[in-house]
Every structure is written in C-alpha cells, then in structure tokens.
Design an enzyme around this catalytic site. Structure first.
Site, PDB file in Angstrom:
ATOM      1  N   GLY A  24      51.765  59.967  40.552  1.00 14.24           N
ATOM      2  CA  GLY A  24      51.825  58.963  41.614  1.00 14.24           C
ATOM      3  C   GLY A  24      53.227  58.495  41.970  1.00 14.24           C
ATOM      4  O   GLY A  24      53.397  57.380  42.456  1.00 14.24           O
ATOM      5  N   ARG A  77      30.220  68.520  46.936  1.00 11.83           N
ATOM      6  CA  ARG A  77      31.413  67.968  47.593  1.00 11.83           C
ATOM      7  C   ARG A  77      31.049  66.915  48.636  1.00 11.83           C
ATOM      8  O   ARG A  77      31.783  65.942  48.835  1.00 11.83           O
ATOM      9  CB  ARG A  77      32.171  69.145  48.251  1.00 11.83           C
ATOM     10  CG  ARG A  77      33.402  68.780  49.024  1.00 11.83           C
ATOM     11  CD  ARG A  77      34.493  69.763  48.805  1.00 11.83           C
ATOM     12  NE  ARG A  77      34.797  69.836  47.379  1.00 11.83           N
ATOM     13  CZ  ARG A  77      35.739  69.106  46.788  1.00 11.83           C
ATOM     14  NH1 ARG A  77      36.472  68.281  47.483  1.00 11.83           N
ATOM     15  NH2 ARG A  77      35.941  69.209  45.493  1.00 11.83           N
ATOM     16  N   ILE A 104      40.476  69.671  47.717  1.00 10.91           N
ATOM     17  CA  ILE A 104      40.502  70.122  49.112  1.00 10.91           C
ATOM     18  C   ILE A 104      39.308  69.509  49.845  1.00 10.91           C
ATOM     19  O   ILE A 104      38.176  69.563  49.354  1.00 10.91           O
ATOM     20  CB  ILE A 104      40.449  71.668  49.169  1.00 10.91           C
ATOM     21  CG1 ILE A 104      41.731  72.231  48.557  1.00 10.91           C
ATOM     22  CG2 ILE A 104      40.255  72.141  50.608  1.00 10.91           C
ATOM     23  CD1 ILE A 104      41.698  73.719  48.319  1.00 10.91           C
ATOM     24  N   ASN A 119      49.627  64.440  54.443  1.00  8.00           N
ATOM     25  CA  ASN A 119      49.864  65.043  53.124  1.00  8.00           C
ATOM     26  C   ASN A 119      51.362  65.302  52.974  1.00  8.00           C
ATOM     27  O   ASN A 119      52.082  65.451  53.958  1.00  8.00           O
ATOM     28  CB  ASN A 119      49.103  66.372  53.005  1.00  8.00           C
ATOM     29  CG  ASN A 119      49.236  66.993  51.629  1.00  8.00           C
ATOM     30  OD1 ASN A 119      49.211  66.299  50.611  1.00  8.00           O
ATOM     31  ND2 ASN A 119      49.390  68.311  51.575  1.00  8.00           N
ATOM     32  N   HIS A 121      53.839  68.063  51.021  1.00  9.43           N
ATOM     33  CA  HIS A 121      53.776  69.358  50.320  1.00  9.43           C
ATOM     34  C   HIS A 121      55.196  69.780  49.961  1.00  9.43           C
ATOM     35  O   HIS A 121      56.095  69.736  50.816  1.00  9.43           O
ATOM     36  CB  HIS A 121      53.114  70.409  51.219  1.00  9.43           C
ATOM     37  CG  HIS A 121      52.927  71.721  50.531  1.00  9.43           C
ATOM     38  ND1 HIS A 121      51.909  71.950  49.613  1.00  9.43           N
ATOM     39  CD2 HIS A 121      53.630  72.872  50.607  1.00  9.43           C
ATOM     40  CE1 HIS A 121      52.005  73.185  49.167  1.00  9.43           C
ATOM     41  NE2 HIS A 121      53.046  73.773  49.741  1.00  9.43           N
ATOM     42  N   VAL A 156      44.116  74.491  54.587  1.00 12.96           N
ATOM     43  CA  VAL A 156      44.976  73.881  53.570  1.00 12.96           C
ATOM     44  C   VAL A 156      46.461  74.064  53.925  1.00 12.96           C
ATOM     45  O   VAL A 156      46.900  75.174  54.254  1.00 12.96           O
ATOM     46  CB  VAL A 156      44.682  74.507  52.177  1.00 12.96           C
ATOM     47  CG1 VAL A 156      45.647  73.964  51.135  1.00 12.96           C
ATOM     48  CG2 VAL A 156      43.245  74.213  51.784  1.00 12.96           C
ATOM     49  N   ASP A 157      47.225  72.954  53.844  1.00  7.23           N
ATOM     50  CA  ASP A 157      48.679  72.959  54.069  1.00  7.23           C
ATOM     51  C   ASP A 157      49.061  73.557  55.424  1.00  7.23           C
ATOM     52  O   ASP A 157      50.033  74.298  55.547  1.00  7.23           O
ATOM     53  CB  ASP A 157      49.406  73.730  52.938  1.00  7.23           C
ATOM     54  CG  ASP A 157      49.159  73.110  51.572  1.00  7.23           C
ATOM     55  OD1 ASP A 157      48.965  71.897  51.507  1.00  7.23           O
ATOM     56  OD2 ASP A 157      49.155  73.862  50.579  1.00  7.23           O
TER      57      ASP A 157
HETATM   58  C1  GRF Z   1      54.295  66.291  44.582  1.00  8.41           C
HETATM   59  O1  GRF Z   1      55.258  67.305  44.426  1.00  8.41           O
HETATM   60  C2  GRF Z   1      53.460  66.564  45.788  1.00  8.41           C
HETATM   61  O2  GRF Z   1      54.182  67.096  46.846  1.00  8.41           O
HETATM   62  C3  GRF Z   1      52.497  67.579  45.255  1.00  8.41           C
HETATM   63  O3  GRF Z   1      52.168  67.134  43.967  1.00  8.41           O
HETATM   64  C4  GRF Z   1      53.257  66.358  43.465  1.00  8.41           C
HETATM   65  C5  GRF Z   1      52.705  65.015  43.134  1.00  8.41           C
HETATM   66  O4  GRF Z   1      53.663  64.202  42.519  1.00  8.41           O
HETATM   67  N1  GRF Z   1      51.368  67.759  46.140  1.00  8.41           N
HETATM   68  P1  GRF Z   1      53.377  62.654  42.334  1.00  8.41           P
HETATM   69  O5  GRF Z   1      51.992  62.507  41.724  1.00  8.41           O
HETATM   70  O6  GRF Z   1      53.480  61.998  43.668  1.00  8.41           O
HETATM   71  O7  GRF Z   1      54.447  62.185  41.385  1.00  8.41           O
END
Ligand code: GRF
Length: 202
Positions: A24, A77, A104, A119, A121, A156-157
């Site tokens: 987090g 889901r 997902i 999101n 990434h 996704v992404d």
């Molecule tokens: C981050 O690198 C995010 O981009 C990826 O997972 C990681 C999560 O890190 N999807 P955190 O839990 O926010 O520290």
C-alpha cells in the site's frame, strides 16, 4: 440561487475508494496528497482482498474505513465484485483507484465504473503488461522503462493513458533496485493522475 449551488458543488472533493492487496505504498501517496488543502479528491475507504495487507494499517492510521473481501472466500467472481461495488456505492465513491490490487475485474464491473477507475502499472504501457513488468523490462534489455497511470477497461493494463513517467535502467540494476526506483515515480504520478481525473469529473 442556481449559480450559488453550482459554485458550492465545484468545491466538493471527489470521493475515492482505493483497492489494495499488499504494502500500500501507492495508497500512502494518495493519502498524503489528499491531506493537501486544494487536492480535489479524498480517500473515502480502502478495500483489500487480503486480510494481512499492510496497506490496511496505513488506512487505519489515517482513520480511513477499511473493508476486507477475500476473493478466496467467494465461489464466484460475480458475488466478489458485487460486494465491492456495493460498498463503493454505499460510501458514495466517485472514483476507484487500484493500487497494487492483484485481482482482475470482469467486463461488467469495469463498464459500471467506466471512466472512473484508475490503475498504476510499473511499466511504460503498452510495453510489459501483466505480471513482473520490471523483470520483463530487464529481460528485454530496454534502457528506459517507467510507470503509467491509466483508466481501467476490460482488457488488462490496456485502458487510456493519463500520465507516464520514464525511469532509466542502469547497467547494475536488478529487479529489486529497478522496482524501487520505479515505485518512487509511481508515488509521484499516481496522485497527479487522480487529481486530473477528479478535476475532469467536476
Ligand atoms: C506497484 O508497483 C504497483 O504499480 C503494482 O504493484 C505495486 C504495489 O505496490 N501494481 P504498493 O502496494 O502500492 O506498495
């Protein structure tokens, strides 16, 4: 009178539900940004699919309500997503931020929140989608990678890109060192991307 009401509404901060699965640190960056007097969004709640996610402690420390929906406790889901959607709507959330949320969503869920779900990434999308994008970047031998804030769609992404930051790959980098430098940029651009969306939705 109408113009008075309009100007009052302009000042209402967008309510954000943040979904996490782990540490987090991106959630923390959003919490910190939302302390800013002029920031256009507030973190209304945090949802985790893992009861031991450290991000839940970060939320509690900031007095933000938390919810745990363990995906493994659901037989399908649809009901998992139904419960998440219900909590978000009951809390009047305007925006959903995925921050290291390792699940997902179905097309039905992403369509319900279309244009309102973000999101982060850790790659320069559309390169290196999916799991371990930092490892993918090292294996591909690229000299620049980075991170992307984007809207979430059923693929996704893959949704529209809001913001990106570039991170140089150093010769001596391994997955951990590269991930750490990308993460610093994630913290910088996620809160900016959220502010952009919150302002657009006004
Ligand atoms: C981050 O690198 C995010 O981009 C990826 O997972 C990681 C999560 O890190 N999807 P955190 O839990 O926010 O520290």
């Amino acid at each position: 009178m109408a113009s008075v009401l309009y100007s009052v509404n302009m000042n209402v901060r967008k309510r954000v539900g943040v979904l996490i699965s782990g540490n987090g640190s991106n959630l923390q960056a959003l919490i910190n940004a939302a302390y800013g007097h002029d920031y256009p969004a507030e973190i209304a709640l945090v949802i985790s699919n893992k009861s031991n996610a450290f991000g839940l402690q970060r939320a509690a420390k900031a007095a933000i309500p938390t919810y745990i929906f363990d995906n493994k406790a659901y037989s399908n889901r649809i009901s998992f997503e139904y419960d998440i959607d219900l909590v978000l709507r009951k809390a009047d959330c305007d925006i959903v931020c995925l921050a290291g949320f390792m699940q997902i969503f179905s097309q039905k869920f992403t369509e319900k929140w279309e244009g309102r779900i973000l999101n982060i990434h850790p790659s320069l999308l559309p390169c290196f989608k999916g799991l371990h994008p930092q490892r993918q970047a090292l294996e591909a031998g690229v000299k620049i990678t980075g991170c992307t804030v984007h809207l979430v769609t059923a693929e996704v992404d893959d949704g529209p890109i809001i913001l990106q930051a570039a991170v140089p790959v150093k010769d001596k980098d391994n997955e951990a060192s590269l991930s750490a430098r990308i993460l610093e940029e994630e913290h910088r651009i996620y809160q900016k991307g959220l502010a952009i969306l919150a302002n657009v939705l006004r």
